[in-house]
Design a protein around this motif. Structure first.
Motif, PDB file in Angstrom:
ATOM      1  N   ILE A  87      51.303  13.593 -34.967  1.00  0.00           N
ATOM      2  CA  ILE A  87      50.377  14.413 -34.190  1.00  0.00           C
ATOM      3  C   ILE A  87      48.984  13.806 -34.298  1.00  0.00           C
ATOM      4  O   ILE A  87      48.462  13.608 -35.385  1.00  0.00           O
ATOM      5  CB  ILE A  87      50.391  15.889 -34.640  1.00  0.00           C
ATOM      6  N   ASP A  88      48.414  13.484 -33.143  1.00  0.00           N
ATOM      7  CA  ASP A  88      47.094  12.859 -33.104  1.00  0.00           C
ATOM      8  C   ASP A  88      46.010  13.863 -33.469  1.00  0.00           C
ATOM      9  O   ASP A  88      46.134  15.066 -33.218  1.00  0.00           O
ATOM     10  CB  ASP A  88      46.809  12.310 -31.698  1.00  0.00           C
ATOM     11  N   ASP A  89      44.921  13.344 -34.055  1.00  0.00           N
ATOM     12  CA  ASP A  89      43.774  14.189 -34.370  1.00  0.00           C
ATOM     13  C   ASP A  89      43.316  14.970 -33.142  1.00  0.00           C
ATOM     14  O   ASP A  89      43.191  14.408 -32.052  1.00  0.00           O
ATOM     15  CB  ASP A  89      42.599  13.321 -34.851  1.00  0.00           C
ATOM     16  N   ASN A  90      43.049  16.265 -33.340  1.00  0.00           N
ATOM     17  CA  ASN A  90      42.493  17.066 -32.250  1.00  0.00           C
ATOM     18  C   ASN A  90      41.087  16.621 -31.880  1.00  0.00           C
ATOM     19  O   ASN A  90      40.667  16.721 -30.731  1.00  0.00           O
ATOM     20  CB  ASN A  90      42.440  18.542 -32.655  1.00  0.00           C
ATOM     21  N   LEU A  91      40.353  16.133 -32.881  1.00  0.00           N
ATOM     22  CA  LEU A  91      38.959  15.757 -32.663  1.00  0.00           C
ATOM     23  C   LEU A  91      38.804  14.242 -32.705  1.00  0.00           C
ATOM     24  O   LEU A  91      39.506  13.564 -33.460  1.00  0.00           O
ATOM     25  CB  LEU A  91      38.070  16.391 -33.735  1.00  0.00           C
ATOM     26  N   PRO A  92      37.887  13.690 -31.928  1.00  0.00           N
ATOM     27  CA  PRO A  92      37.693  12.235 -31.906  1.00  0.00           C
ATOM     28  C   PRO A  92      36.806  11.756 -33.050  1.00  0.00           C
ATOM     29  O   PRO A  92      36.207  12.554 -33.779  1.00  0.00           O
ATOM     30  CB  PRO A  92      36.995  12.018 -30.556  1.00  0.00           C
ATOM     31  N   ASN A  93      36.734  10.445 -33.202  1.00  0.00           N
ATOM     32  CA  ASN A  93      35.734   9.784 -34.046  1.00  0.00           C
ATOM     33  C   ASN A  93      35.892  10.050 -35.544  1.00  0.00           C
ATOM     34  O   ASN A  93      34.902  10.156 -36.270  1.00  0.00           O
ATOM     35  CB  ASN A  93      34.312  10.175 -33.601  1.00  0.00           C
ATOM     36  N   PHE A  94      37.109  10.151 -36.022  1.00  0.00           N
ATOM     37  CA  PHE A  94      37.374  10.199 -37.460  1.00  0.00           C
ATOM     38  C   PHE A  94      36.481  11.218 -38.173  1.00  0.00           C
ATOM     39  O   PHE A  94      35.650  10.872 -38.997  1.00  0.00           O
ATOM     40  CB  PHE A  94      37.165   8.820 -38.094  1.00  0.00           C
ATOM     41  N   GLN A  95      36.671  12.490 -37.883  1.00  0.00           N
ATOM     42  CA  GLN A  95      35.779  13.523 -38.414  1.00  0.00           C
ATOM     43  C   GLN A  95      36.204  14.067 -39.779  1.00  0.00           C
ATOM     44  O   GLN A  95      35.729  15.113 -40.213  1.00  0.00           O
ATOM     45  CB  GLN A  95      35.618  14.651 -37.397  1.00  0.00           C
ATOM     46  N   GLY A  96      37.091  13.375 -40.455  1.00  0.00           N
ATOM     47  CA  GLY A  96      37.394  13.720 -41.837  1.00  0.00           C
ATOM     48  C   GLY A  96      38.588  14.643 -42.002  1.00  0.00           C
ATOM     49  O   GLY A  96      39.241  15.035 -41.031  1.00  0.00           O
ATOM     50  N   PRO A  97      38.862  15.009 -43.269  1.00  0.00           N
ATOM     51  CA  PRO A  97      40.050  15.814 -43.570  1.00  0.00           C
ATOM     52  C   PRO A  97      40.094  17.160 -42.867  1.00  0.00           C
ATOM     53  O   PRO A  97      41.174  17.648 -42.536  1.00  0.00           O
ATOM     54  CB  PRO A  97      39.967  15.993 -45.089  1.00  0.00           C
ATOM     55  N   LEU A  98      38.934  17.797 -42.644  1.00  0.00           N
ATOM     56  CA  LEU A  98      38.962  19.080 -41.945  1.00  0.00           C
ATOM     57  C   LEU A  98      39.538  18.939 -40.547  1.00  0.00           C
ATOM     58  O   LEU A  98      40.206  19.840 -40.042  1.00  0.00           O
ATOM     59  CB  LEU A  98      37.553  19.689 -41.877  1.00  0.00           C
ATOM     60  N   SER A  99      39.285  17.803 -39.910  1.00  0.00           N
ATOM     61  CA  SER A  99      39.871  17.553 -38.595  1.00  0.00           C
ATOM     62  C   SER A  99      41.387  17.491 -38.695  1.00  0.00           C
ATOM     63  O   SER A  99      42.099  18.003 -37.822  1.00  0.00           O
ATOM     64  CB  SER A  99      39.320  16.242 -38.020  1.00  0.00           C
ATOM     65  N   GLY A 100      41.882  16.867 -39.766  1.00  0.00           N
ATOM     66  CA  GLY A 100      43.324  16.804 -39.968  1.00  0.00           C
ATOM     67  C   GLY A 100      43.929  18.171 -40.215  1.00  0.00           C
ATOM     68  O   GLY A 100      45.008  18.497 -39.698  1.00  0.00           O
ATOM     69  N   ILE A 101      43.241  19.003 -41.000  1.00  0.00           N
ATOM     70  CA  ILE A 101      43.734  20.356 -41.268  1.00  0.00           C
ATOM     71  C   ILE A 101      43.708  21.179 -39.979  1.00  0.00           C
ATOM     72  O   ILE A 101      44.641  21.944 -39.690  1.00  0.00           O
ATOM     73  CB  ILE A 101      42.906  21.021 -42.377  1.00  0.00           C
TER      74      ILE A 101
END
Length: 234
Positions: A87-101
């Motif tokens: 599953i691809d990150d919902n947010l762009p530009n590598f926004q950190g672990p919170l983006s992954g959660i």
């Protein structure tokens, strides 16, 4: 407050967070989850090289039958080689672990799944009872996160899908990037003990959430692996 029913550990979907840029540790321009992670002191019984990520997947399969991988869309093809849903990150530009959660919670929301767990892709020696202990420690909270020696490890967490809107607001409106800052508002902190490896006369204590960030960390982790000669810690 009404107590949340604890999910059954082996039914909890787990999302491996592999969305980081590995800025401090890259070999041949590959992210750290692609690093070789075999016990080189022993002959391999397989022609397939074990990587850090495949090691983590093997450990997770002892705890759950539902594993997914989260990463940036630029790494989708590389991650698909592990034969798990990506599953691809919902947010762009590598926004950190919170983006992954957030991505994990979004997936759970879209699949009518009440709980989802996350683990880091660079902490290979996490406890063999991780999911069971987090589920047992939920109490009345909407989440449970791991702690060892007073240090929290919120990427190792169990999350209620009801937290999706809160996290989305925290990231997009409040611009929160620190996982602890958000997670500690909702999570029960669950203590995990230091683990002991015991191979004959060799004994070593290890932080179960030891994190590989540098080349020195990588070599230390390989040393732990050689000592145990196994993917399983007690």
């Amino acid at each position: 407050m009404e107590q949340h029913p604890s999910p059954l550990p082996d039914h909890i979907p787990v999302v491996i967070l592999a969305g980081g840029q590995s800025n401090r540790l890259k070999v041949n321009d590959k992210p750290k989850w692609q690093l070789p992670f075999d016990d080189t002191s022993k002959a391999s019984s397989s022609d397939t090289e074990q990587t850090l990520l495949s090691f983590i997947i093997k450990r997770l399969k002892l705890q759950t039958n539902h594993i997914l991988i989260n990463g940036p869309f630029t790494k989708t093809e590389a991650l698909k080689q592990y034969d798990l849903p990506v599953i691809d990150d919902n947010l762009p530009n590598f926004q950190g672990p919170l983006s992954g959660i957030l991505t994990a919670l979004s997936w759970a929301k879209n699949h009518n799944t009440p709980w989802v767990a996350t683990v880091s892709c660079d902490s290979p020696f996490f406890p063999s009872n991780l999911l069971e202990t987090l589920a047992r420690g939920l109490n009345t909270k909407q989440a449970a996160i791991a702690m060892h020696n007073t240090r929290t490890h919120p990427t190792f967490g169990l999350w209620s899908v009801t937290l999706y809107e809160s996290l989305k607001h925290a990231i997009e409106v409040k611009h929160i990037r620190a996982v602890n800052r958000w997670a500690l508002q909702y999570a029960q902190v669950v203590e995990f003990a230091t683990q002991c490896t015991d191979q004959g006369i060799s004994h070593e204590w290890i932080d179960p959430f030891f994190n590989i960030n540098t080349l020195a960390d990588y070599h230390k982790a390989l040393g732990h692996l050689a000592l145990t000669g196994s993917t399983v810690y007690s």
